[in-house]
Design an enzyme around this catalytic site. Structure first.
Site, PDB file in Angstrom:
ATOM      1  N   ARG A 244       4.371  -6.812  -6.261  1.00  0.00           N
ATOM      2  CA  ARG A 244       3.788  -6.379  -7.320  1.00  0.00           C
ATOM      3  C   ARG A 244       4.966  -5.016  -7.591  1.00  0.00           C
ATOM      4  O   ARG A 244       5.498  -4.579  -6.604  1.00  0.00           O
ATOM      5  CB  ARG A 244       2.912  -5.616  -6.405  1.00  0.00           C
TER       6      ARG A 244
ATOM      7  N   THR B  27       4.494  -0.226 -12.260  1.00  0.00           N
ATOM      8  CA  THR B  27       3.409  -1.119 -12.847  1.00  0.00           C
ATOM      9  C   THR B  27       1.766  -1.363 -12.027  1.00  0.00           C
ATOM     10  O   THR B  27       0.886  -1.486 -12.845  1.00  0.00           O
ATOM     11  CB  THR B  27       3.710  -2.020 -14.088  1.00  0.00           C
TER      12      THR B  27
ATOM     13  N   ASP C 211       4.276  -5.337   5.297  1.00  0.00           N
ATOM     14  CA  ASP C 211       4.810  -4.637   5.707  1.00  0.00           C
ATOM     15  C   ASP C 211       4.118  -4.315   7.280  1.00  0.00           C
ATOM     16  O   ASP C 211       5.122  -3.897   8.118  1.00  0.00           O
ATOM     17  CB  ASP C 211       5.030  -3.015   5.275  1.00  0.00           C
TER      18      ASP C 211
HETATM   19  N1  URA Z   1      -1.773  -4.057  -1.100  1.00  0.00           N
HETATM   20  C1  URA Z   1      -1.319  -3.274   0.629  1.00  0.00           C
HETATM   21  O1  URA Z   1      -1.115  -4.212   1.475  1.00  0.00           O
HETATM   22  N2  URA Z   1      -2.849  -2.944   0.540  1.00  0.00           N
HETATM   23  C2  URA Z   1      -3.213  -1.818  -0.011  1.00  0.00           C
HETATM   24  O2  URA Z   1      -3.712  -1.152   0.332  1.00  0.00           O
HETATM   25  C3  URA Z   1      -2.950  -2.778  -0.886  1.00  0.00           C
HETATM   26  C4  URA Z   1      -2.103  -3.798  -1.704  1.00  0.00           C
END
Ligand code: URA
Length: 211
Positions: free
Chosen positions: A105, A109, A204
């Protein structure tokens, strides 16, 4: 007809989810809990798979007994966090074929960027289950499903651990034919696109990549 959104709210799943949400839960415990939870979520997403009776012989007698009789399964992990669900599912469905769609991601954006795609052959003949723990904006799930449809997938489901209403709505808008299964429909997204209350960044949390 399968509902567009199914919440798999078994007490064991809800309990483990609460432990995963806690910010003090360490990565090793988080991974273990996600692995356990994914095995329980499989129950919900496969509940309507077709079965058919076959003749077998037990040590005592001949009988008819059911086995799976539908399309073969393909599991597609949406990288990287999808791998946290994949391993547990494979424990329960070891014969499933496995593919990967790599999406990250763009933090500015919030748009998904594809960096990898490797999927099993003949996706059109399989029930394709895409797995991604977090359905947040829906952008990466929509893009991954787009890609899987381009690769031939016709019958798809999406399994996630948590979903935000925004992501569910986006999926319904773009891919109304893809049922979503989740352990929880959370409240909302925050300004950064995180699910609230959520559990933070699933990747994470799994891999300990952020303090
Ligand atoms: N991706 C994640 O790992 N956590 C979120 O809260 C949103 C997207």
């Amino acid at each position: 007809m399968t509902e567009h959104l199914t919440i798999i709210d078994h007490p064991l799943i809800q309990h483990k989810l609460t432990l995963m949400r806690r910010k003090e839960t360490p990565s090793s415990t988080f991974r273990q809990l996600l692995w356990e939870t994914s095995m329980l979520l499989v129950y919900g997403i496969t509940q309507d798979l077709p079965i058919a009776d076959v003749n077998i012989e037990t040590p005592l007698c001949q009988t008819r007994s059911p086995i799976l009789d539908g399309k073969k399964l393909a599991l597609i992990s949406i990288l990287r966090a999808g791998n946290g669900l994949l391993d547990g599912i494979l424990e329960v469905i070891p014969a499933a074929r496995v593919g990967f769609v790599g999406m990250y991601r763009d933090e500015e954006t919030l748009e998904p960027v594809e960096y990898y795609c490797k999927v099993p052959a003949e996706l059109d003949k399989r029930l394709v289950i895409a797995v991604d723990p977090m359905l947040a904006t829906g952008n990466s799930s929509v893009a991954a499903i787009d890609r899987l449809k381009k690769e031939g997938a016709k019958e798809l489901r999406l399994l996630c651990l948590l979903a935000a209403p925004e992501g569910v709505a986006r999926m319904k808008d773009v891919h109304p034919d893809v049922p979503i299964f989740t352990a929880s429909l959370d409240e909302k997204l925050d300004a950064r696109g995180y699910i609230v209350p959520g559990l933070g960044d699933a990747g994470d949390r799994m891999f300990g990549t952020q303090a």
